[in-house]
Write an enzyme that holds these catalytic residues in place. Structure first.
Site, PDB file in Angstrom:
ATOM      1  N   GLY A 147       0.789  -1.231   0.000  1.00 16.20           N
ATOM      2  CA  GLY A 147       0.000   0.000   0.000  1.00 16.20           C
ATOM      3  C   GLY A 147       0.818   1.277   0.000  1.00 16.20           C
ATOM      4  N   LYS A 173      17.129   1.153   7.291  1.00 16.22           N
ATOM      5  CA  LYS A 173      17.422  -0.274   7.448  1.00 16.22           C
ATOM      6  C   LYS A 173      16.379  -1.180   6.794  1.00 16.22           C
ATOM      7  CE  LYS A 173      20.517  -1.303   9.557  1.00 16.22           C
ATOM      8  NZ  LYS A 173      21.930  -1.448   9.110  1.00 16.22           N
ATOM      9  N   CYS A 212     -25.459   1.837 -11.452  1.00 19.30           N
ATOM     10  CA  CYS A 212     -25.687   0.393 -11.405  1.00 19.30           C
ATOM     11  C   CYS A 212     -26.755   0.036 -10.367  1.00 19.30           C
ATOM     12  CB  CYS A 212     -24.361  -0.333 -11.147  1.00 19.30           C
ATOM     13  SG  CYS A 212     -24.410  -2.097 -11.537  1.00 19.30           S
ATOM     14  N   HIS A 263     -21.222   1.907 -15.918  1.00 16.13           N
ATOM     15  CA  HIS A 263     -20.239   2.507 -14.999  1.00 16.13           C
ATOM     16  C   HIS A 263     -19.454   3.594 -15.730  1.00 16.13           C
ATOM     17  CE1 HIS A 263     -20.446  -0.337 -11.528  1.00 16.13           C
ATOM     18  NE2 HIS A 263     -20.982  -1.115 -12.454  1.00 16.13           N
ATOM     19  N   GLU A 294     -17.619   5.850 -14.622  1.00 16.56           N
ATOM     20  CA  GLU A 294     -16.345   6.189 -13.972  1.00 16.56           C
ATOM     21  C   GLU A 294     -15.136   5.559 -14.651  1.00 16.56           C
ATOM     22  OE1 GLU A 294     -17.959   2.619 -11.564  1.00 16.56           O
ATOM     23  OE2 GLU A 294     -18.752   4.354 -12.639  1.00 16.56           O
TER      24      GLU A 294
END
Length: 532
Positions: A15, A190, A382, A507, A509
């Site tokens: 992440g 490190k 949707c 969709h 997007e």
């Protein structure tokens, strides 16, 4: 071999932004005149990412050809501006499945299948197929997970072998994290040193290192890592946190990373024109934008990455409409019916987010009802679109049901407005997915927005609203304004007299790019802004 392969690996923690870094490098290479293809290799064993929990894994991104992939492909498409394909995403599960199918077809002639060489050969095959099928100048391939993960080792072995086979065509970028001690405020190198040591033990020597940190680090830390990694300091780039991720390509451009990559491959560094991207970033940085409050109503809002592409689509559109969005995430599962009015009465707009299943459905429908009756600009996507159409039909006939959630044995089938979709292109489970043509009716808000009779958008749904069953509820004001090519699936529902009340089965997007905002989102934000 024409294609140059850039492999992006991660160290210390997951992440840390490998996907954004890979996408930024791809954007810069494309800006310098090179063609780019992207791929994500994930070590998890799932075969179908579409079955992964959004709460655990984030959004499932859908490509034009109907592949369900990791959300990092959304970054690749938005940044690089290239539409990717089924071959842009492979998991260990998908590759093991290919091995099993080959064995069943007798291709291995009874040989014992092993991780090395058979599984690693499959990894190499899908990588090398990029040149065969797409012929890009550069292929940027992100290896999911973190160096040292047991399940990632076959991928590292495979790409290390590729670098041995094609040393002039392979380049490694390692993205690592530098933790900062709160007591001394020192950045510790490190963990990164260990990460690079492990990487080198797997046969990979990084050519470039991106050091992620909360703030800028000192030169001494970079020099220390240079000595342990045998990478020149000019190829070690610190990337501190940015409030706007779209600043990262511009930042990396100042670090001459394309020049350094091209030098490695003995290529010319062409001039790049980043003015449109710079203009977009400057719009986002403008502190004088009008603030609006958006309610994001969904069932996976506990993890915002579950709706990553929708959020980014809104952020991108906001830049061009001089708007700053304050996102208010509404968890439909924990929301009580009695709380809906209080939750939504102070917002400037409502997004009814995608989802599936019965949990949270009643609250999605109730939010649609409140938005319709309160004249709050609302966009449903949707599952949200189906809630809007279902709620309107129910306002006319309280006995309306939906096949998805109500008993299939109900005799009064004319009152059902949903029917299971029967067009599939995946054998794993039934779903209508990928690009489909949409036919828009004239004299509708949808036509005003798109100014086209035919558009193409990506889909992902199992159930649909049938136009012939919905017709009995339509009027001049509330109507289905678009269907699919065969006119047997509703695509857009709208209420014309409402400031903005539009639901879409597709969709939108997935087609958004930073220098190409999507019309539906921009028009929605205009309505929110005008209603303040």
């Amino acid at each position: 071999m024409k294609t140059r392969y850039i492999f992006v690996t991660g160290g210390v923690i997951s992440g840390i932004g490998k996907g954004v870094c890979a996408a930024s490098v791809g954007y810069l290479l494309k800006s310098h005149g090179y063609s780019v293809f992207s791929m994500k290799l994930d070590p998890y064993l799932n075969v179908t990412p579409g079955l992964l929990s959004p709460i655990e894994h984030g959004e499932v991104y859908v490509t034009q050809d109907g592949a369900e992939t990791d959300l990092d492909l959304g970054y690749y498409e938005r940044f690089i501006g290239t539409n990717l394909t089924y071959e842009s995403s492979y998991t260990s599960g998908k590759l093991y499945k290919k091995l099993a199918e080959k064995e069943q077809n007798g291709e291995y002639n009874g040989k014992t299948l092993q991780v090395v060489p058979h599984f690693t050969n499959e990894i190499q095959n899908v990588i090398l197929n990029i040149e065969k099928n797409y012929h890009p100048d550069f292929a940027i391939i992100e290896i999911g997970g973190t160096v040292g993960d047991l399940e990632s080792n076959p991928f590292f072995y495979a790409i290390a072998q590729l670098s041995y086979m094609y040393p002039k065509n392979v380049y490694f970028i390692h993205v690592s994290y530098l933790p900062q001690l709160e007591t001394t405020l020192d950045y510790k190198t490190k963990p990164t040193q260990h990460s690079i040591t492990v990487l080198r033990s797997l046969g990979i020597n990084p050519n470039m290192i991106f050091l992620r940190s909360h703030k800028k680090i000192d030169k001494e830390s970079i020099e220390k890592i240079s000595k342990i990694s045998f990478v020149q300091t000019k190829n070690i780039v610190n990337i501190p946190d940015f409030k706007i991720i779209y600043q990262i390509p511009l930042y990396l451009q100042t670090k001459n990373i394309v020049k350094n990559i091209c030098t490695h491959f003995n290529l010319k560094t062409n001039n790049a024109n980043l003015s449109k991207w710079e203009d977009f970033v400057n719009k986002l940085k403008d502190k004088n934008r009008i603030e609006i409050n958006l309610a994001m109503c969904g069932k996976y809002t506990a993890f915002e990455d579950a709706y990553k592409s929708i959020k980014e689509a809104l952020v991108i559109a906001s830049a061009y409409e001089n708007v700053k969005i304050n996102f208010k995430w509404i968890d439909l599962i924990s929301l009580k019916q009695s709380e809906i009015k209080e939750t939504l009465n102070k917002v400037d707009g409502i997004i009814l987010l995608p989802g599936k299943g019965i949990e949270g459905w009643d609250n999605e429908v109730s939010c649609a009802k409140y938005a319709r009756e309160s004249n709050i600009p609302t966009l449903g996507i949707c599952w949200g679109f189906q809630a809007m159409a279902y709620e309107f039909a129910k306002s006319i006939n309280k006995n309306v049901k939906t096949i998805e959630f109500d008993a299939l044995t109900d005799k009064n089938k004319d009152d059902f407005i949903n029917e299971k979709v029967k067009t599939y292109n995946e054998i794993d489970y039934p779903v209508r997915i990928g690009n489909r043509k949409i036919i828009i009716n004239k004299n509708t808000k949808a036509y005003e927005i798109y100014n086209k009779l035919v558009i193409e958008e990506r889909h992902k749904h199992r159930f649909c609203i049938k136009p012939e069953l919905f017709k009995k509820y339509e009027n001049d004001d509330a109507k289905i304004s678009a269907t699919n090519e065969n006119k047997n699936i509703c695509e857009i529902f709208e209420i014309t007299s409402h400031p903005f009340y539009i639901g879409v089965q597709y969709h939108p997007e997935y087609n958004v790019k930073p220098i190409q905002p999507e019309k539906l989102f921009t028009n929605f934000l205009i309505a929110c802004k005008n209603g303040k």
